[in-house]
Design a protein around this motif. Sequence first.
Motif, PDB file in Angstrom:
ATOM      1  N   ILE A 391       0.842  -1.201   0.000  1.00  0.00           N
ATOM      2  CA  ILE A 391       0.000   0.000   0.000  1.00  0.00           C
ATOM      3  C   ILE A 391       0.879   1.254   0.000  1.00  0.00           C
ATOM      4  O   ILE A 391       0.645   2.208  -0.731  1.00  0.00           O
ATOM      5  CB  ILE A 391      -0.928  -0.009   1.229  1.00  0.00           C
ATOM      6  N   ALA A 392       1.934   1.205   0.808  1.00  0.00           N
ATOM      7  CA  ALA A 392       2.832   2.364   0.862  1.00  0.00           C
ATOM      8  C   ALA A 392       3.517   2.564  -0.477  1.00  0.00           C
ATOM      9  O   ALA A 392       3.917   3.678  -0.822  1.00  0.00           O
ATOM     10  CB  ALA A 392       3.860   2.180   1.972  1.00  0.00           C
ATOM     11  N   GLY A 393       3.619   1.479  -1.251  1.00  0.00           N
ATOM     12  CA  GLY A 393       4.248   1.573  -2.562  1.00  0.00           C
ATOM     13  C   GLY A 393       3.497   2.483  -3.516  1.00  0.00           C
ATOM     14  O   GLY A 393       4.076   3.005  -4.470  1.00  0.00           O
ATOM     15  N   VAL A 394       2.207   2.666  -3.254  1.00  0.00           N
ATOM     16  CA  VAL A 394       1.416   3.551  -4.111  1.00  0.00           C
ATOM     17  C   VAL A 394       2.055   4.942  -4.141  1.00  0.00           C
ATOM     18  O   VAL A 394       2.034   5.635  -5.143  1.00  0.00           O
ATOM     19  CB  VAL A 394      -0.039   3.629  -3.598  1.00  0.00           C
ATOM     20  N   ASP A 395       2.645   5.322  -3.000  1.00  0.00           N
ATOM     21  CA  ASP A 395       3.259   6.645  -2.924  1.00  0.00           C
ATOM     22  C   ASP A 395       4.438   6.792  -3.876  1.00  0.00           C
ATOM     23  O   ASP A 395       4.823   7.896  -4.230  1.00  0.00           O
ATOM     24  CB  ASP A 395       3.756   6.914  -1.497  1.00  0.00           C
ATOM     25  N   GLN A 396       5.047   5.655  -4.230  1.00  0.00           N
ATOM     26  CA  GLN A 396       6.230   5.736  -5.085  1.00  0.00           C
ATOM     27  C   GLN A 396       5.910   5.494  -6.547  1.00  0.00           C
ATOM     28  O   GLN A 396       6.736   5.758  -7.416  1.00  0.00           O
ATOM     29  CB  GLN A 396       7.269   4.711  -4.631  1.00  0.00           C
ATOM     30  N   ALA A 397       4.726   4.971  -6.807  1.00  0.00           N
ATOM     31  CA  ALA A 397       4.378   4.626  -8.187  1.00  0.00           C
ATOM     32  C   ALA A 397       4.377   5.878  -9.050  1.00  0.00           C
ATOM     33  O   ALA A 397       4.140   6.983  -8.569  1.00  0.00           O
ATOM     34  CB  ALA A 397       3.012   3.969  -8.218  1.00  0.00           C
ATOM     35  N   ASP A 398       4.646   5.700 -10.352  1.00  0.00           N
ATOM     36  CA  ASP A 398       4.526   6.854 -11.232  1.00  0.00           C
ATOM     37  C   ASP A 398       3.639   6.575 -12.428  1.00  0.00           C
ATOM     38  O   ASP A 398       3.568   7.385 -13.347  1.00  0.00           O
ATOM     39  CB  ASP A 398       5.896   7.397 -11.640  1.00  0.00           C
ATOM     40  N   ALA A 399       2.972   5.443 -12.433  1.00  0.00           N
ATOM     41  CA  ALA A 399       1.919   5.183 -13.426  1.00  0.00           C
ATOM     42  C   ALA A 399       1.067   4.073 -12.839  1.00  0.00           C
ATOM     43  O   ALA A 399       1.598   3.105 -12.296  1.00  0.00           O
ATOM     44  CB  ALA A 399       2.513   4.747 -14.743  1.00  0.00           C
ATOM     45  N   ILE A 400      -0.225   4.245 -12.893  1.00  0.00           N
ATOM     46  CA  ILE A 400      -1.107   3.253 -12.284  1.00  0.00           C
ATOM     47  C   ILE A 400      -2.156   2.835 -13.304  1.00  0.00           C
ATOM     48  O   ILE A 400      -2.794   3.677 -13.941  1.00  0.00           O
ATOM     49  CB  ILE A 400      -1.782   3.815 -11.014  1.00  0.00           C
ATOM     50  N   LEU A 401      -2.295   1.516 -13.485  1.00  0.00           N
ATOM     51  CA  LEU A 401      -3.323   0.998 -14.387  1.00  0.00           C
ATOM     52  C   LEU A 401      -4.261   0.100 -13.585  1.00  0.00           C
ATOM     53  O   LEU A 401      -3.832  -0.852 -12.944  1.00  0.00           O
ATOM     54  CB  LEU A 401      -2.663   0.192 -15.519  1.00  0.00           C
ATOM     55  N   LEU A 402      -5.528   0.429 -13.595  1.00  0.00           N
ATOM     56  CA  LEU A 402      -6.512  -0.363 -12.871  1.00  0.00           C
ATOM     57  C   LEU A 402      -7.180  -1.311 -13.862  1.00  0.00           C
ATOM     58  O   LEU A 402      -7.629  -0.885 -14.918  1.00  0.00           O
ATOM     59  CB  LEU A 402      -7.570   0.541 -12.243  1.00  0.00           C
ATOM     60  N   VAL A 403      -7.241  -2.577 -13.513  1.00  0.00           N
ATOM     61  CA  VAL A 403      -7.896  -3.534 -14.394  1.00  0.00           C
ATOM     62  C   VAL A 403      -9.110  -4.110 -13.687  1.00  0.00           C
ATOM     63  O   VAL A 403      -8.978  -4.838 -12.702  1.00  0.00           O
ATOM     64  CB  VAL A 403      -6.931  -4.673 -14.792  1.00  0.00           C
ATOM     65  N   ARG A 469       8.257   3.251 -11.852  1.00  0.00           N
ATOM     66  CA  ARG A 469       7.591   2.301 -10.973  1.00  0.00           C
ATOM     67  C   ARG A 469       6.117   2.176 -11.362  1.00  0.00           C
ATOM     68  O   ARG A 469       5.247   2.736 -10.718  1.00  0.00           O
ATOM     69  CB  ARG A 469       7.698   2.767  -9.514  1.00  0.00           C
ATOM     70  N   PRO A 470       5.863   1.448 -12.413  1.00  0.00           N
ATOM     71  CA  PRO A 470       4.471   1.306 -12.852  1.00  0.00           C
ATOM     72  C   PRO A 470       3.724   0.308 -11.974  1.00  0.00           C
ATOM     73  O   PRO A 470       4.323  -0.609 -11.410  1.00  0.00           O
ATOM     74  CB  PRO A 470       4.618   0.756 -14.274  1.00  0.00           C
ATOM     75  N   MET A 471       2.446   0.537 -11.848  1.00  0.00           N
ATOM     76  CA  MET A 471       1.622  -0.377 -11.047  1.00  0.00           C
ATOM     77  C   MET A 471       0.440  -0.838 -11.877  1.00  0.00           C
ATOM     78  O   MET A 471      -0.225  -0.030 -12.530  1.00  0.00           O
ATOM     79  CB  MET A 471       1.064   0.376  -9.836  1.00  0.00           C
ATOM     80  N   VAL A 472       0.173  -2.127 -11.844  1.00  0.00           N
ATOM     81  CA  VAL A 472      -1.047  -2.651 -12.451  1.00  0.00           C
ATOM     82  C   VAL A 472      -1.862  -3.256 -11.316  1.00  0.00           C
ATOM     83  O   VAL A 472      -1.350  -4.068 -10.549  1.00  0.00           O
ATOM     84  CB  VAL A 472      -0.724  -3.726 -13.509  1.00  0.00           C
ATOM     85  N   ILE A 473      -3.083  -2.794 -11.159  1.00  0.00           N
ATOM     86  CA  ILE A 473      -3.918  -3.291 -10.064  1.00  0.00           C
ATOM     87  C   ILE A 473      -5.104  -4.041 -10.645  1.00  0.00           C
ATOM     88  O   ILE A 473      -5.915  -3.477 -11.375  1.00  0.00           O
ATOM     89  CB  ILE A 473      -4.408  -2.134  -9.170  1.00  0.00           C
ATOM     90  N   VAL A 474      -5.155  -5.332 -10.340  1.00  0.00           N
ATOM     91  CA  VAL A 474      -6.238  -6.167 -10.858  1.00  0.00           C
ATOM     92  C   VAL A 474      -7.275  -6.335  -9.765  1.00  0.00           C
ATOM     93  O   VAL A 474      -6.957  -6.700  -8.632  1.00  0.00           O
ATOM     94  CB  VAL A 474      -5.691  -7.546 -11.286  1.00  0.00           C
TER      95      VAL A 474
END
Lengths: 720, 293
Positions: A391-403, A469-474
């Motif tokens: 969850i804390a990693g969200v603060d470092q992400a620089d692109a977020i993709l919600l699936v 730090r891209p994030m993909v959230i499924v």
Amino acid sequence: MQRYRGALARLQAVGLQSARGMAAAAQPAPAEDLIEVTVDGQKVSVPKGSNVLQACDAAGKDIPRFCYHQRLSIAGNCRMCLVEVEKSPKPVASCAMPAGPGMVIKTDTPLVKKAREGVMEFLLINHPLDCPICDQGGECDLQDQSMVFGSDRGRFTEVKRAVADKNLGPLVKTVMTRCIHCTRCIRFAKEIAGTDDLGITGRGRDAEVGTYVEKLMTSELSGNVIDLCPVGALTSKPAAFTYRNWELKTTESVDTSDAMGANIRVDTRGMEVIRVVPRLNEDVNQEWISDKARFQYDALRYQRLNVPLVRGEKGLQQASWPEAFAAIARAASKVQGHEMRAVAGRLADAESMVLLKDLMNRLGCGDLRSEAGFADLDADTRSSYVFNSTIAGVDQADAILLVGCNPRLEAPVLNARIRAANLAGVPVAAVGEQYDLTYPVEHLGANGDALDKLAKNSDYMKRLKGAQRPMVIVGAGVLQRADRDAVLAKVAKLVEKGEVVREGWNGFNVLHDAASRVAALDLGFLPSARARASKAAPKLVYLLGADDYSEADVPPTAFVVYQGHHGDRGAARADVVLPATAYTEKYGTYVNFEGRPQSTKPAVASVGDARDDWKIVRALSEVLGAPLPYNSLDDARRRLADVAPHLARRDAVEAPLWLAGEQWKAAGDRKAAADAAPLASAIANFYQTDAISRASKVMAKCVRARQNPIPGLHAASVGN
Amino acid sequence: MRRAVQSLARFSALVAHQSAASSTSAAAVQAAACVGSRRWFATNSHDIFNTHRHEAHNNWDTEFDFTDANYEKVAEIISRYPTNYKASALIPLLDLAQQQNEGWLSLAAMNRVAKILDMAEIRVYEVATFYTMFNRSKIGKYHVMVCGTTPCMLQGAKGIYKALKDHLGIDYGQTTPDGMFTLGEMECMGACVNAPMIAVADYTKGVEGFSYHYYEDLTPQDVISIVDTLKKGGKPKAGSQHRSKAEPAGAVVDGKWVPSKPGADGMTLTGEPPGPYCRNLDEPAPEQAAAPK
Ligand code: SF4
Ligand code: FES
Ligand code: FES
């Protein structure tokens, strides 16, 4: 001096410098970024960009404040935090004044005291003296500070003003005459919750905080304004006039209303839960909790299963524990082990699941599953089903993709964190159904085909690749689809092509929506290969708090045992009901979607004849002739640690191994075709997701209020 | 004591207002607005409340949109500000909306402005409630505002108020039954040199013909003739009623215009002013050298 650095870096990270939450907290500020100031003759070093108030905090000087809050923008309007700064002709508002190198700050001079007394006198001019009937009494900032800075008499002989109370919905009670216009609630709604509904209307003595037009606070985080309000203007509506805070006993626990595992404090008086408030945990919920976590507690009084029940001629009849067990034993004696099935519900704790698994296995049953309908999920690789970035990693992400997910309903506090990231410039994109997430989302398509298109060298793909730090959230909704494997294979391709998992960063995340889910998967509460292959309908189904089971999981002819705490769908179907304890009444391990094991603690005694879940399973094992060797909670937890060693490391996240997508290959091999239905969230109704929240009257009121959030608004003019 | 009485008055106004709101006929609203004693206003504005209350003519179903011509103005106004500070156009747009909407901002008008500027609606409400020149309740065709700040008060603003009140039969915050005039009080308009004064906002001619004139150096007779002229559709003389600018030509004393001593052009009421001297704007600038020592 050193001692304060960590705290300051933290303060700075959340307050002045960035809205990104706690990202910078981990790294202490380098020495050249520190400045030295003197507070009351004591030298302290604070990071550049701190304000005077933070410097005073670092020096251990308590500065009174109303409007300043480290997670909100600075308003500087209450003037309570006045201090003296050398060479400044007037006292300065310390929260709004940046600290400069070599500044000499004085917090305890007669001038400061007098200035603050003046401010306090002004604040009290229009503040009613209704502390005896105010729910904030005893924990009110204004009350506390008036003990220090207040006068014993007033000089104001005019008539005090009165302000009409606002109707913000069924959760937040307002007594607006008490408002001191600190604007914390307004800033919270605007900055954190993202539902910009509150504001100050009018000016001067007629200024009032409210919504101007009567409307609901349509945030899933609205209850947090109760904690933020320094006075009794915003208090809890469901708990109004039911307690005085000094009567309450507090217990630190964990919320189970969603899969986030928000840290909560359960306040009780005697046998009753009086309120639930958040506990600070920077890595999980910061200091917010969702409205469901805060207000569903009234359900702990309703619909409770407090005695064992056995179905007889006249429906479910009250029985004793031995009678109930005997009924189960009778039924069990008629069926083979492989004709049984166990289904774990949303609120099942890890201890009872591991014990039930052992019991079922001993009886020769391998058909264990979660109610959400992913019996054939491949959970061999932990990294394929947890929120790897943390969850804390969200603060470092620089692109977020919600699936296929709607974090606003599935985990509102996480959504606030994503929103903070978005405000700081992180682009959020989504594939799946479109939801209002309180921040702008780039919509890239609705279904599996869109994922294919993305993976094919699309423009977005390049951006994903280019991100650090891209994030993909499924979303959990994706895991519950019949075509899950096909969709996951597409996501896998995307993850691989977009290099979402790279050295030092795992950006693949699954957002579960039920408190029990990750523990169930960690413990392998999944059907064995044989059970998967078998087509035969089970003859005995054991529902461990499962109310949202699919009809197919519980055949109409089966003998059903329901173990749980609320009378809901499962209990209504059951032949035997075993009353268990709810999350406020037991020690139970819950693993949140990051894979962080945390424990609830008993705040109140169990109701009636109810017993802890693990004990029930243990006792039942005796009756069924397969006694389990776990006689205490510690035994049960040791067993947990045997099955899944990381569950022994409480409150910490063990980063799971990433197998470079190997696990996806297996899924891809199964070659199911994705259907065209949009990827949707599994949750449509935030307020009623499990047996507890469905039994809550407050949650029911919220549902009704949401149907008509703006009284008097006709459908025709919505888009005006 | 006086405060308490006013609170009571405010309360009764509130009750009257609410009963008016629940009735559907606009005439009843008008009538209710006229009865009752002096209202208590939210910070000296035309409105009593700083919150919205649904009324037959102002609710979620009320519609508002700028006309095509005004959309051009909107575009021009927005173009004055950097695109990332679009919200800066808020006040001029609200003003435009108020002019188009016959002098008041309905909920729909504020929401429309919010939409145009991409702002949260509450941010627009905040501004509209802060500035008292935005009216959020229905208003007469002419908004007659009497200055009630110290210099005007000293020069007889009370008499102006009384004359208007008696002549129009309405008090502050009320509208004449024919919907022509709404009386209001306002703070210093910066014309104190020609005190007492009133300002009249003319909402009869839409945005194009909107005017906001000051009428200065007023005697009670002056104001009466001004509103009568307005009523007949005429155009009363704007600015000072008794001198050309703000030259020292006299003053209103006890409700009458008293010119300064005849013949003594360039003199104050008490004699020759000490230098430096004001330039007479009607004449070519005199030579510096010609100025008396
Ligand atoms: S309601 Fe409470 S939080 Fe909001 S401005 Fe008033 S005092 Fe502050
Ligand atoms: S805390 Fe500094 S002005 Fe309110
Ligand atoms: S006091 Fe009336 S205009 Fe200044």
